[in-house]
Design a protein around this motif. Sequence first.
Motif, PDB file in Angstrom:
ATOM      1  N   MET A 116       0.835  -1.200   0.000  1.00  0.00           N
ATOM      2  CA  MET A 116       0.000   0.000   0.000  1.00  0.00           C
ATOM      3  C   MET A 116       0.870   1.251   0.000  1.00  0.00           C
ATOM      4  O   MET A 116       0.636   2.192  -0.773  1.00  0.00           O
ATOM      5  CB  MET A 116      -0.912  -0.015   1.228  1.00  0.00           C
ATOM      6  CG  MET A 116      -1.823   1.196   1.365  1.00  0.00           C
ATOM      7  SD  MET A 116      -3.158   1.254   0.134  1.00  0.00           S
ATOM      8  CE  MET A 116      -4.253  -0.030   0.766  1.00  0.00           C
ATOM      9  N   GLU A 119       3.148   1.497  -3.518  1.00  0.00           N
ATOM     10  CA  GLU A 119       2.401   1.682  -4.763  1.00  0.00           C
ATOM     11  C   GLU A 119       1.599   2.986  -4.749  1.00  0.00           C
ATOM     12  O   GLU A 119       1.495   3.669  -5.775  1.00  0.00           O
ATOM     13  CB  GLU A 119       1.499   0.480  -5.038  1.00  0.00           C
ATOM     14  CG  GLU A 119       2.279  -0.768  -5.430  1.00  0.00           C
ATOM     15  CD  GLU A 119       1.446  -1.749  -6.257  1.00  0.00           C
ATOM     16  OE1 GLU A 119       0.460  -1.315  -6.898  1.00  0.00           O
ATOM     17  OE2 GLU A 119       1.778  -2.940  -6.245  1.00  0.00           O
ATOM     18  N   CYS A 120       1.034   3.341  -3.598  1.00  0.00           N
ATOM     19  CA  CYS A 120       0.353   4.637  -3.518  1.00  0.00           C
ATOM     20  C   CYS A 120       1.353   5.770  -3.718  1.00  0.00           C
ATOM     21  O   CYS A 120       1.066   6.756  -4.412  1.00  0.00           O
ATOM     22  CB  CYS A 120      -0.337   4.788  -2.155  1.00  0.00           C
ATOM     23  SG  CYS A 120      -1.828   3.803  -1.954  1.00  0.00           S
ATOM     24  N   GLN A 124       1.423   8.640  -6.723  1.00  0.00           N
ATOM     25  CA  GLN A 124       1.417  10.053  -6.339  1.00  0.00           C
ATOM     26  C   GLN A 124       2.587  10.788  -6.976  1.00  0.00           C
ATOM     27  O   GLN A 124       2.422  11.894  -7.512  1.00  0.00           O
ATOM     28  CB  GLN A 124       1.485  10.171  -4.815  1.00  0.00           C
ATOM     29  CG  GLN A 124       1.496  11.612  -4.311  1.00  0.00           C
ATOM     30  CD  GLN A 124       1.501  11.683  -2.790  1.00  0.00           C
ATOM     31  OE1 GLN A 124       1.038  10.768  -2.113  1.00  0.00           O
ATOM     32  NE2 GLN A 124       2.008  12.770  -2.253  1.00  0.00           N
ATOM     33  N   ILE A 209      -6.984   4.970 -11.957  1.00  0.00           N
ATOM     34  CA  ILE A 209      -5.588   5.257 -11.610  1.00  0.00           C
ATOM     35  C   ILE A 209      -4.902   5.985 -12.757  1.00  0.00           C
ATOM     36  O   ILE A 209      -4.243   7.021 -12.562  1.00  0.00           O
ATOM     37  CB  ILE A 209      -4.848   3.954 -11.265  1.00  0.00           C
ATOM     38  CG1 ILE A 209      -5.388   3.334  -9.980  1.00  0.00           C
ATOM     39  CG2 ILE A 209      -3.340   4.219 -11.126  1.00  0.00           C
ATOM     40  CD1 ILE A 209      -4.923   1.906  -9.726  1.00  0.00           C
ATOM     41  N   ARG A 222      -3.237   8.717  -5.687  1.00  0.00           N
ATOM     42  CA  ARG A 222      -2.952   7.959  -4.462  1.00  0.00           C
ATOM     43  C   ARG A 222      -4.223   7.292  -3.948  1.00  0.00           C
ATOM     44  O   ARG A 222      -4.211   6.116  -3.570  1.00  0.00           O
ATOM     45  CB  ARG A 222      -2.373   8.896  -3.407  1.00  0.00           C
ATOM     46  CG  ARG A 222      -1.938   8.192  -2.136  1.00  0.00           C
ATOM     47  CD  ARG A 222      -1.376   9.146  -1.100  1.00  0.00           C
ATOM     48  NE  ARG A 222      -0.806   8.381  -0.004  1.00  0.00           N
ATOM     49  CZ  ARG A 222       0.460   8.001   0.066  1.00  0.00           C
ATOM     50  NH1 ARG A 222       1.305   8.337  -0.909  1.00  0.00           N
ATOM     51  NH2 ARG A 222       0.899   7.281   1.084  1.00  0.00           N
ATOM     52  N   GLN A 223      -5.330   8.024  -3.961  1.00  0.00           N
ATOM     53  CA  GLN A 223      -6.610   7.482  -3.479  1.00  0.00           C
ATOM     54  C   GLN A 223      -7.080   6.322  -4.365  1.00  0.00           C
ATOM     55  O   GLN A 223      -7.578   5.308  -3.852  1.00  0.00           O
ATOM     56  CB  GLN A 223      -7.662   8.590  -3.476  1.00  0.00           C
ATOM     57  CG  GLN A 223      -9.036   8.132  -3.020  1.00  0.00           C
ATOM     58  CD  GLN A 223     -10.068   9.237  -3.136  1.00  0.00           C
ATOM     59  OE1 GLN A 223      -9.746  10.416  -3.119  1.00  0.00           O
ATOM     60  NE2 GLN A 223     -11.340   8.849  -3.262  1.00  0.00           N
ATOM     61  N   VAL A 225      -5.274   4.237  -6.173  1.00  0.00           N
ATOM     62  CA  VAL A 225      -4.466   3.042  -5.912  1.00  0.00           C
ATOM     63  C   VAL A 225      -4.855   2.432  -4.572  1.00  0.00           C
ATOM     64  O   VAL A 225      -4.979   1.206  -4.442  1.00  0.00           O
ATOM     65  CB  VAL A 225      -2.956   3.377  -5.944  1.00  0.00           C
ATOM     66  CG1 VAL A 225      -2.132   2.169  -5.497  1.00  0.00           C
ATOM     67  CG2 VAL A 225      -2.536   3.794  -7.342  1.00  0.00           C
ATOM     68  N   ALA A 226      -5.060   3.269  -3.565  1.00  0.00           N
ATOM     69  CA  ALA A 226      -5.432   2.765  -2.241  1.00  0.00           C
ATOM     70  C   ALA A 226      -6.734   1.977  -2.304  1.00  0.00           C
ATOM     71  O   ALA A 226      -6.844   0.885  -1.729  1.00  0.00           O
ATOM     72  CB  ALA A 226      -5.554   3.927  -1.256  1.00  0.00           C
ATOM     73  N   GLU A 227      -7.732   2.497  -3.010  1.00  0.00           N
ATOM     74  CA  GLU A 227      -9.015   1.795  -3.131  1.00  0.00           C
ATOM     75  C   GLU A 227      -8.842   0.460  -3.851  1.00  0.00           C
ATOM     76  O   GLU A 227      -9.465  -0.546  -3.470  1.00  0.00           O
ATOM     77  CB  GLU A 227     -10.016   2.681  -3.874  1.00  0.00           C
ATOM     78  CG  GLU A 227     -10.484   3.878  -3.058  1.00  0.00           C
ATOM     79  CD  GLU A 227     -11.418   4.784  -3.839  1.00  0.00           C
ATOM     80  OE1 GLU A 227     -11.662   4.506  -5.042  1.00  0.00           O
ATOM     81  OE2 GLU A 227     -11.903   5.773  -3.256  1.00  0.00           O
TER      82      GLU A 227
END
Length: 241
Positions: A116, A119-120, A124, A209, A222-223, A225-227
Motif C-alpha cells: 500500500m 504503490e500509492c 502520487q 488510476i 494515491r486514493q 491506488v489505495a481503493e
Amino acid sequence: MMTEPSPVSLLRPVRSGNAFEETVERLLQAIKLGVVAHGAKMPPERELAAQLGISRVTLREAIRALQESGYLDVRRGRYGGAFVVYRPPDPRHGDLRRAVNEMGPSELDDALTFRMAVECGAAQVLADRDLTPAQSATLRRRLADVNDAGPSDYRRLDTAFHLCIAELTGSPLLAAACADARLRVTDLLNAIPILSFNIQHSAAQHAAIVDAILDGDPALARQAVAEHLEGTAALLRGFLA
C-alpha cells in the motif's frame, strides 16, 4: 528525467559479496513476476551480466542453477539462449491458506501495508510529473494490455501494469521496492481463481488510476491506488474466511 521502462529494468546490480545468490534472486524475481514471460528468452548474456554488474561466469552458474530447478531451458545454437519455462501453478483448494500459513498472519499484514505504501507513493509521484507523450502512451498501453488479457496471462499483465507506474517515475529504488512488494504477495494472488466480476471491477479501478495520473492529480492517484489495493486485500481475506 524519467525513462521508458525496459523489460528487465528490475534487474539492478547485485552486491559482490553474494553475487551468485543475489543473481539467482534477481532472475527469479523477473521470472516469477512475469517480467520475462513464459516462453520468452532472457536478454543476451553480455547484456544481462553488464546490467547485473557481475561476471559472465557468475551469470552462467546462476542460469545453470535455475535450469536445474526447472525455471529456465538453455538452448544452444544460433537461435539459442535461456528461455523461461516457469508457469505459475493453477490455483487449487487450500493453496491460499497454505501460502498464508507459510508467511504467518503478521507477515501478511506487513506485506499488504508495504505494498500500500510504495504503490500509492509511486502513483502520487508519477501524477506530479510531466510525462512525455511516449511515457503516457506506455501507461495507456499497459492498461490496454491488462484489459485485453485472457485468464492465463492476466496476473502477469496486471503485474506489468502496476510495476510500470513505479518504473515511469525514473526511480530505480522505487521500482525495486514495488517489485519486492508485489513479489511478497504473488503466491497469494496466484492462489486466487480469476473471477470475471473482479476483473471488471479491477479494470474500472485501473482506468481511474491512469486517468488521475494523466490528469496530474497526485491526491486522486494515491486514493485510486489505495481503493484498488484495499479491494485486493479484502478479496484475499474473503477467501481466507
